[in-house]
Structures are given as structure tokens and as C-alpha cells.
Design a protein around this motif. Structure first.
Motif, short mmCIF file in Angstrom:
data_model
loop_
_atom_site.label_atom_id
_atom_site.label_comp_id
_atom_site.label_asym_id
_atom_site.label_seq_id
_atom_site.Cartn_x
_atom_site.Cartn_y
_atom_site.Cartn_z
N GLY A 26 0.92 -1.39 0.01
CA GLY A 26 -0.02 -0.01 0.00
C GLY A 26 0.79 1.21 -0.20
N PHE A 27 1.98 1.21 -0.23
CA PHE A 27 2.93 2.38 -0.42
C PHE A 27 2.72 3.33 -1.44
N THR A 28 2.55 4.57 -1.19
CA THR A 28 2.38 5.53 -2.23
C THR A 28 3.36 6.45 -2.35
N PHE A 29 4.35 6.01 -1.41
CA PHE A 29 5.77 7.17 -1.45
C PHE A 29 6.56 7.13 -2.38
N GLY A 30 7.41 8.20 -2.86
CA GLY A 30 8.39 7.98 -3.92
C GLY A 30 9.46 7.45 -2.99
N ARG A 31 10.00 8.22 -2.24
CA ARG A 31 11.24 7.63 -1.34
C ARG A 31 10.83 7.56 -0.15
N TYR A 32 11.29 6.62 0.51
CA TYR A 32 11.09 6.03 2.10
C TYR A 32 12.13 5.53 2.62
N CYS A 33 11.89 5.30 4.02
CA CYS A 33 12.63 4.88 4.83
C CYS A 33 12.03 3.67 5.69
N MET A 34 12.54 2.59 5.58
CA MET A 34 11.96 1.55 6.59
C MET A 34 13.03 1.25 7.59
N GLY A 35 12.54 0.56 8.60
CA GLY A 35 13.31 0.29 9.84
C GLY A 35 12.87 -0.61 10.72
N TRP A 36 13.74 -0.88 11.91
CA TRP A 36 13.63 -1.92 12.87
C TRP A 36 13.67 -1.04 14.34
N PHE A 37 12.68 -1.37 15.04
CA PHE A 37 12.76 -0.83 16.49
C PHE A 37 12.37 -1.74 17.36
N SER A 38 13.12 -2.01 18.56
CA SER A 38 12.82 -2.74 19.59
C SER A 38 12.33 -2.35 20.78
N GLN A 39 11.28 -3.28 21.35
CA GLN A 39 10.80 -2.74 22.69
C GLN A 39 10.57 -3.69 23.49
N ALA A 40 11.26 -3.59 24.74
CA ALA A 40 11.59 -4.51 25.71
C ALA A 40 10.77 -4.18 26.88
N GLY A 41 9.98 -4.95 27.66
CA GLY A 41 9.67 -4.90 29.16
C GLY A 41 8.95 -3.23 29.26
N GLY A 42 8.23 -2.99 28.43
CA GLY A 42 7.49 -1.59 28.85
C GLY A 42 8.29 -0.46 28.67
N LYS A 43 9.47 -0.50 28.26
CA LYS A 43 10.19 0.78 27.84
C LYS A 43 9.90 1.26 26.43
N GLU A 44 10.49 2.14 26.15
CA GLU A 44 10.25 2.98 24.85
C GLU A 44 10.84 2.06 23.69
N ARG A 45 10.33 2.47 22.61
CA ARG A 45 10.85 1.78 21.31
C ARG A 45 12.10 2.42 21.00
N GLN A 46 13.28 1.70 20.77
CA GLN A 46 14.44 2.14 20.41
C GLN A 46 14.81 1.66 18.92
N GLY A 47 15.45 2.92 18.24
CA GLY A 47 15.78 2.24 16.96
C GLY A 47 16.95 1.31 16.95
N VAL A 48 16.61 0.21 16.07
CA VAL A 48 17.93 -0.81 15.68
C VAL A 48 18.60 -0.33 14.45
N ALA A 49 17.77 -0.41 13.47
CA ALA A 49 18.43 -0.22 12.26
C ALA A 49 17.46 0.52 11.15
N VAL A 50 17.91 1.42 10.41
CA VAL A 50 17.08 1.92 9.32
C VAL A 50 17.68 1.95 8.11
N ILE A 51 16.98 1.84 6.78
CA ILE A 51 17.50 2.00 5.48
C ILE A 51 16.75 2.59 4.62
N TYR A 52 17.25 3.55 3.74
CA TYR A 52 16.80 4.26 2.91
C TYR A 52 16.50 3.67 1.36
N SER A 53 15.49 3.83 1.13
CA SER A 53 14.85 3.25 -0.12
C SER A 53 15.80 4.13 -1.48
N GLY A 54 16.01 5.18 -1.23
CA GLY A 54 16.97 5.88 -2.29
C GLY A 54 18.25 5.84 -2.21
#
Length: 122
Positions: A26-54
Motif C-alpha cells: 500500500g505504499f504511495t511514497f516516492g522515497r521512503y525509509c524502513m526500519g526496525w525498532f525494539s521494545q522490551a519490558g515496557g520501555k520505549e521503542r528504540q531504533g535498531v536499524a533503518v535503511i533508505y530506499s533511495g
């Protein structure tokens, strides 16, 4: 509408490996960034890795560097997270995200989220 579906989580022993996948649709984006976040034990989500489509620029967190690798298949709107030498502290729910435009590594700047996949290292 945009959907992100993660897979590949599970239970693994310390030192083991897992490969997470996230398929976007369902993407309608031209360029976009996808990534992974982790969330453990009620803590905030933290960025693990992201990658740019362009162009494939990547960012990995300090804890991920040297152990994890993010990659993408743009034709399939899919990203992968190869996780090696897993440690108990890596245990968390891993969420896939996407945002239109360039990469940002904060939870608040992502546009869409998947449901998450559990990773347990024990």
C-alpha cells in the motif's frame, strides 16, 4: 492503506541467529525509509536499524553494529534484519516501521508500524 507485516521472530539461544522480514504494501511514497525498532519490558521503542530506499543508506544502533545487518528488496517493499551473535539483552518485540522521505531514528518520526514480532534469547 499501508500495511507492514513482520515475521521471523522466535526463541534462540545466546550466540544464535535470526532473520527478521518485513513486507510492506500500500505504499504511495516516492522515497521512503524502513526500519526496525525494539521494545522490551515496557520501555520505549528504540531504533535498531533503518535503511533508505533511495540509495540504501543505513543506520545501525551502537548495540547492533557488528552483529546485525539490515537489507532491502525495493521491488518487494521488503526489508530484512539479520541478527547474529544474539544476546539475552536483545530480547524484545521488534517492530517494523516506515516513514515517507529520509530516515529518522526516533519512534515519533515514523509514519506507520507493523504489529511486531517477538525475539527471545535464552
Amino acid at each position: 492503506h499501508v500495511q507492514l507485516v513482520e515475521s521471523g521472530g522466535g526463541l534462540v539461544q545466546p550466540g544464535g541467529s535470526l532473520r527478521l522480514s518485513c513486507v510492506g504494501s500500500g505504499f504511495t511514497f516516492g522515497r521512503y525509509c524502513m526500519g526496525w525498532f525494539s521494545q522490551a519490558g515496557g520501555k520505549e521503542r528504540q531504533g535498531v536499524a533503518v535503511i533508505y530506499s533511495g540509495g540504501g543508506s543505513k543506520y545501525l544502533s551502537e548495540s547492533a553494529k557488528g552483529r546485525f545487518e539490515i537489507s532491502q528488496d525495493i521491488a518487494k517493499n521488503t526489508i530484512y534484519l539479520q541478527m547474529n551473535n544474539l544476546k539475552p539483552e536483545d530480547s524484545a518485540v521488534y517492530f517494523c516501521s516506515v516513514r515517507e522521505g529520509g530516515c529518522r531514528n526516533s519512534e515519533d518520526e515514523q509514519d506507520y508500524w507493523g504489529q511486531g514480532t517477538q525475539v527471545t534469547v535464552s
